[in-house]
Design an enzyme around this catalytic site. Structure first.
Site, mmCIF file in Angstrom:
data_model
loop_
_atom_site.group_PDB
_atom_site.id
_atom_site.type_symbol
_atom_site.label_atom_id
_atom_site.label_comp_id
_atom_site.label_asym_id
_atom_site.label_seq_id
_atom_site.Cartn_x
_atom_site.Cartn_y
_atom_site.Cartn_z
ATOM 1 N N ASN A 103 0.848 -1.105 0.070
ATOM 2 C CA ASN A 103 -0.064 -0.107 0.002
ATOM 3 C C ASN A 103 0.814 1.307 0.105
ATOM 4 O OD1 ASN A 103 -1.937 -1.797 0.207
ATOM 5 N ND2 ASN A 103 -2.699 -1.485 2.417
ATOM 6 N N ASP A 105 -0.671 4.141 0.881
ATOM 7 C CA ASP A 105 -1.708 5.113 1.615
ATOM 8 C C ASP A 105 -0.861 5.869 2.892
ATOM 9 O OD1 ASP A 105 -2.014 3.192 3.443
ATOM 10 O OD2 ASP A 105 -4.029 2.493 2.331
ATOM 11 N N HIS A 120 5.864 -0.682 -2.858
ATOM 12 C CA HIS A 120 5.198 0.004 -4.121
ATOM 13 C C HIS A 120 5.270 1.542 -3.637
ATOM 14 C CE1 HIS A 120 2.947 -3.692 -5.444
ATOM 15 N NE2 HIS A 120 4.134 -3.883 -5.560
ATOM 16 N N CYS A 128 10.222 14.581 -9.918
ATOM 17 C CA CYS A 128 10.488 15.153 -11.154
ATOM 18 C C CYS A 128 11.239 14.081 -12.281
ATOM 19 C CB CYS A 128 11.600 16.293 -10.897
ATOM 20 S SG CYS A 128 11.662 17.082 -12.350
ATOM 21 N N CYS A 151 12.290 23.031 -11.901
ATOM 22 C CA CYS A 151 13.040 22.895 -13.146
ATOM 23 C C CYS A 151 12.186 23.201 -14.472
ATOM 24 C CB CYS A 151 14.126 21.770 -13.050
ATOM 25 S SG CYS A 151 13.047 20.315 -13.596
ATOM 26 N N THR A 189 -4.689 -8.774 0.275
ATOM 27 C CA THR A 189 -4.121 -8.654 -1.041
ATOM 28 C C THR A 189 -4.595 -9.848 -2.037
ATOM 29 O OG1 THR A 189 -2.111 -8.749 -2.434
ATOM 30 C CG2 THR A 189 -1.951 -10.041 -0.422
ATOM 31 N N SER A 190 -4.757 -9.444 -3.346
ATOM 32 C CA SER A 190 -5.332 -10.541 -4.201
ATOM 33 C C SER A 190 -4.278 -11.463 -4.443
ATOM 34 C CB SER A 190 -5.926 -9.864 -5.357
ATOM 35 O OG SER A 190 -4.949 -8.799 -6.016
ATOM 36 N N ASN A 214 -8.300 -12.608 4.075
ATOM 37 C CA ASN A 214 -8.973 -12.047 2.802
ATOM 38 C C ASN A 214 -10.474 -12.301 2.692
ATOM 39 O OD1 ASN A 214 -9.613 -11.244 0.068
ATOM 40 N ND2 ASN A 214 -7.226 -11.379 0.072
ATOM 41 N N GLU A 216 -12.169 -12.807 0.066
ATOM 42 C CA GLU A 216 -12.375 -13.570 -0.750
ATOM 43 C C GLU A 216 -11.051 -14.724 -1.134
ATOM 44 O OE1 GLU A 216 -14.946 -13.169 -2.924
ATOM 45 O OE2 GLU A 216 -15.718 -11.210 -2.234
HETATM 46 C C1 BJW Z 1 -10.352 -7.487 1.799
HETATM 47 C C2 BJW Z 1 -11.239 -6.463 2.365
HETATM 48 C C3 BJW Z 1 -11.473 -6.483 3.718
HETATM 49 C C4 BJW Z 1 -11.135 -6.266 0.272
HETATM 50 N N1 BJW Z 1 -10.687 -7.359 4.673
HETATM 51 N N2 BJW Z 1 -9.750 -8.410 2.392
HETATM 52 C C5 BJW Z 1 5.519 -12.807 -12.724
HETATM 53 C C6 BJW Z 1 6.609 -12.492 -12.074
HETATM 54 C C7 BJW Z 1 6.966 -11.178 -11.775
HETATM 55 C C8 BJW Z 1 6.382 -10.226 -12.396
HETATM 56 C C9 BJW Z 1 5.386 -10.321 -13.225
HETATM 57 C C10 BJW Z 1 5.052 -11.472 -13.453
HETATM 58 N N3 BJW Z 1 4.020 -11.339 -14.597
HETATM 59 C C11 BJW Z 1 3.947 -10.102 -14.661
HETATM 60 C C12 BJW Z 1 4.609 -9.296 -14.089
HETATM 61 C C13 BJW Z 1 4.911 -7.884 -13.989
HETATM 62 C C14 BJW Z 1 3.939 -7.116 -13.084
HETATM 63 C C15 BJW Z 1 2.836 -8.004 -12.692
HETATM 64 O O1 BJW Z 1 2.671 -8.456 -11.375
HETATM 65 N N4 BJW Z 1 1.656 -7.970 -13.397
HETATM 66 C C16 BJW Z 1 0.551 -8.864 -12.725
HETATM 67 C C17 BJW Z 1 -0.692 -7.788 -12.677
HETATM 68 C C18 BJW Z 1 0.263 -9.934 -14.068
HETATM 69 N N5 BJW Z 1 4.675 -6.400 -12.030
HETATM 70 C C19 BJW Z 1 5.507 -5.639 -12.292
HETATM 71 O O2 BJW Z 1 5.583 -4.955 -13.234
HETATM 72 C C20 BJW Z 1 6.276 -5.106 -11.048
HETATM 73 N N6 BJW Z 1 7.659 -4.778 -11.470
HETATM 74 C C21 BJW Z 1 8.447 -5.737 -12.083
HETATM 75 O O3 BJW Z 1 7.993 -6.897 -12.194
HETATM 76 O O4 BJW Z 1 9.528 -5.081 -12.182
HETATM 77 C C22 BJW Z 1 10.590 -5.924 -13.145
HETATM 78 C C23 BJW Z 1 11.404 -5.011 -13.358
HETATM 79 C C24 BJW Z 1 13.094 -5.499 -12.711
HETATM 80 C C25 BJW Z 1 13.972 -4.497 -13.090
HETATM 81 C C26 BJW Z 1 13.798 -3.707 -13.819
HETATM 82 C C27 BJW Z 1 12.642 -3.172 -14.405
HETATM 83 C C28 BJW Z 1 11.396 -4.040 -14.118
HETATM 84 C C29 BJW Z 1 5.481 -3.855 -10.287
HETATM 85 C C30 BJW Z 1 4.587 -3.866 -9.739
HETATM 86 C C31 BJW Z 1 3.951 -2.582 -9.436
HETATM 87 C C32 BJW Z 1 2.316 -2.505 -8.989
HETATM 88 N N7 BJW Z 1 1.890 -1.264 -8.728
HETATM 89 C C33 BJW Z 1 0.663 -1.155 -8.155
HETATM 90 C C34 BJW Z 1 0.445 0.588 -8.176
HETATM 91 C C35 BJW Z 1 1.286 1.228 -7.072
HETATM 92 C C36 BJW Z 1 1.028 2.372 -7.017
HETATM 93 C C37 BJW Z 1 -0.535 3.000 -6.681
HETATM 94 O O5 BJW Z 1 -1.006 2.789 -5.668
HETATM 95 O O6 BJW Z 1 -1.104 3.576 -7.859
HETATM 96 O O7 BJW Z 1 0.523 -1.518 -6.942
HETATM 97 S S1 BJW Z 1 -0.513 -1.927 -9.054
HETATM 98 C C38 BJW Z 1 -1.648 -2.110 -7.757
HETATM 99 O O8 BJW Z 1 -1.704 -3.738 -7.336
HETATM 100 C C39 BJW Z 1 -0.865 -1.610 -6.586
HETATM 101 C C40 BJW Z 1 -1.003 -2.673 -5.172
HETATM 102 O O9 BJW Z 1 -0.082 -2.659 -4.353
HETATM 103 C C41 BJW Z 1 -0.803 -3.716 -6.166
HETATM 104 C C42 BJW Z 1 -1.501 -5.009 -5.595
HETATM 105 O O10 BJW Z 1 -3.001 -4.850 -5.293
HETATM 106 P P1 BJW Z 1 -3.521 -5.590 -4.113
HETATM 107 O O11 BJW Z 1 -3.107 -4.683 -2.846
HETATM 108 O O12 BJW Z 1 -3.359 -7.031 -3.703
HETATM 109 O O13 BJW Z 1 -5.070 -4.939 -4.158
HETATM 110 P P2 BJW Z 1 -6.315 -5.635 -4.931
HETATM 111 O O14 BJW Z 1 -7.359 -4.602 -5.250
HETATM 112 O O15 BJW Z 1 -5.849 -6.545 -6.082
HETATM 113 O O16 BJW Z 1 -6.846 -6.714 -4.160
HETATM 114 C C43 BJW Z 1 -7.555 -6.598 -2.625
HETATM 115 C C44 BJW Z 1 -7.687 -7.849 -1.823
HETATM 116 O O17 BJW Z 1 -8.402 -7.357 -0.667
HETATM 117 C C45 BJW Z 1 -8.857 -8.577 -2.427
HETATM 118 O O18 BJW Z 1 -8.188 -9.988 -2.523
HETATM 119 C C46 BJW Z 1 -10.034 -8.577 -1.769
HETATM 120 O O19 BJW Z 1 -10.709 -9.802 -1.685
HETATM 121 C C47 BJW Z 1 -9.400 -8.264 -0.562
HETATM 122 N N8 BJW Z 1 -10.216 -7.498 0.392
HETATM 123 N N9 BJW Z 1 -11.682 -5.727 1.236
HETATM 124 C C48 BJW Z 1 -9.902 -8.291 4.103
HETATM 125 N N10 BJW Z 1 -11.871 -5.421 4.482
HETATM 126 ZN ZN ZN Z 2 12.975 18.779 -11.756
#
Ligand code: BJW
Ligand code: ZN
Length: 249
Positions: A103, A105, A120, A128, A151, A189-190, A214, A216
């Site tokens: 997160n 936040d 993240h 910048c 800048c 987390t999903s 979770n 779900e």
């Molecule tokens: C509850 C609830 C309640 C609800 N109680 N539960 C395989 C291996 C490695 C990488 C990859 C791969 N395949 C693809 C990739 C690339 C990609 C990736 O993973 N893609 C997949 C989607 C397929 N990964 C990347 O690109 C990462 N970087 C990378 O791999 O770099 C390689 C590299 C190396 C060297 C040089 C250059 C590159 C980076 C990933 C960045 C993710 N960014 C985000 C945005 C962050 C900024 C922002 O906030 O805007 O991160 S995307 C978004 O998803 C955010 C979150 O942190 C992240 C995860 O989501 P999260 O937290 O799980 O939320 P939800 O909404 O998905 O789930 C909520 C859950 O809560 C649900 O399960 C509900 O059921 C539950 N819930 N209410 C309990 N009350």
């Molecule tokens: Zn700058």
């Protein structure tokens, strides 16, 4: 909720000296911060995968900033909930504890967690794209979109987008904590975004008991020692009761 399963998980947590937790957007959902996927995960008609990328920012920085500005306003109004608070209590009782969060936040820190590893980034940081200067800006809404650096360059949010590397130091600490943990707690987390989700099998392969909380099922649920279905704000306080509270069974 299965009471026996919850009690087993509570005992594992109580007995462990080395604990790590991985949190995702679900832990902040009960604070009113929207999750990324599932109901409420959409902003206008866009999916996060279409906005949280360097390409989207290059194409339309104003659109991406409008999304972040909207989220910053939601987060500014939010308060940590009982789930965040339970993790603060857990940290206080363990000799080794690492809170790894996806997160951006800041609600864990606002609740009082100390050792927080942010995979993240941080939505309150701006960087910048020209000179690389980084600073904190807690204004919500921002006075001008997209915001600009002194800048003249465009500022971007200090977060990690798809295709970008995670901060290396944070990632190292997260891997180390997952390897060392006797109990690894995965909350809200999903578990579909990597490399963060890969910490779950890493902890499990390193001998940790993994407890998932979770609302779900996730792709890992069936492979874990203990998967608890329900709200983080309800299950975490039951797993980590306040000091002096005696479990009556
Ligand atoms: C509850 C609830 C309640 C609800 N109680 N539960 C395989 C291996 C490695 C990488 C990859 C791969 N395949 C693809 C990739 C690339 C990609 C990736 O993973 N893609 C997949 C989607 C397929 N990964 C990347 O690109 C990462 N970087 C990378 O791999 O770099 C390689 C590299 C190396 C060297 C040089 C250059 C590159 C980076 C990933 C960045 C993710 N960014 C985000 C945005 C962050 C900024 C922002 O906030 O805007 O991160 S995307 C978004 O998803 C955010 C979150 O942190 C992240 C995860 O989501 P999260 O937290 O799980 O939320 P939800 O909404 O998905 O789930 C909520 C859950 O809560 C649900 O399960 C509900 O059921 C539950 N819930 N209410 C309990 N009350
Ligand atoms: Zn700058």
């Amino acid at each position: 909720m299965n009471g026996a399963l919850l009690e087993k998980a509570r005992q594992w947590l109580e007995a462990a000296r080395s604990v790590a937790a991985l949190t995702g957007a679900g832990i902040s959902a009960e604070s009113g911060v929207p999750t990324f996927r599932g109901p409420g995960g959409l902003w206008r008609r866009y999916r996060p995968e279409e906005l949280a990328t360097p390409e989207a920012f290059r194409r339309d920085p104003r659109l991406v900033w409008e999304w972040y500005d909207w989220r910053r306003q939601r987060i500014a109004q939010a308060r940590p909930n009982a789930g965040h608070e339970a993790l603060v209590r857990l940290e206080a009782t363990k000799p080794r504890f690492t809170l790894i969060t996806q997160n951006v936040d800041g609600l864990h820190e606002r609740a009082g967690s100390r050792r927080v590893v942010k995979l993240h980034g941080d939505i309150w940081m701006v960087r910048c794209v020209v000179c690389g200067r980084e600073r904190r800006d807690e204004r919500a809404p921002l006075p001008e979109l997209p915001p600009r650096c002194e800048c003249g360059g465009l500022l971007r949010p200090g977060v990690v987008w798809f295709g970008e590397a995670l901060p290396p130091a944070a990632w190292e600490q997260a891997e180390e904590a997952a390897r060392q943990a006797e109990v690894f707690l995965v909350v809200g987390t999903s578990a579909v975004v990597y490399p963060a989700a890969g910490l779950i099998p890493l902890a499990q392969a390193s001998g940790a008991r993994v407890i998932e909380v979770n609302a779900e099922q996730t792709p890992y649920s069936s492979r874990l020692d203990c998967s608890l279905r329900g709200l983080a704000g309800e299950i975490l306080p039951a797993l980590i009761p306040p000091a002096g509270y005696r479990q009556t069974g």
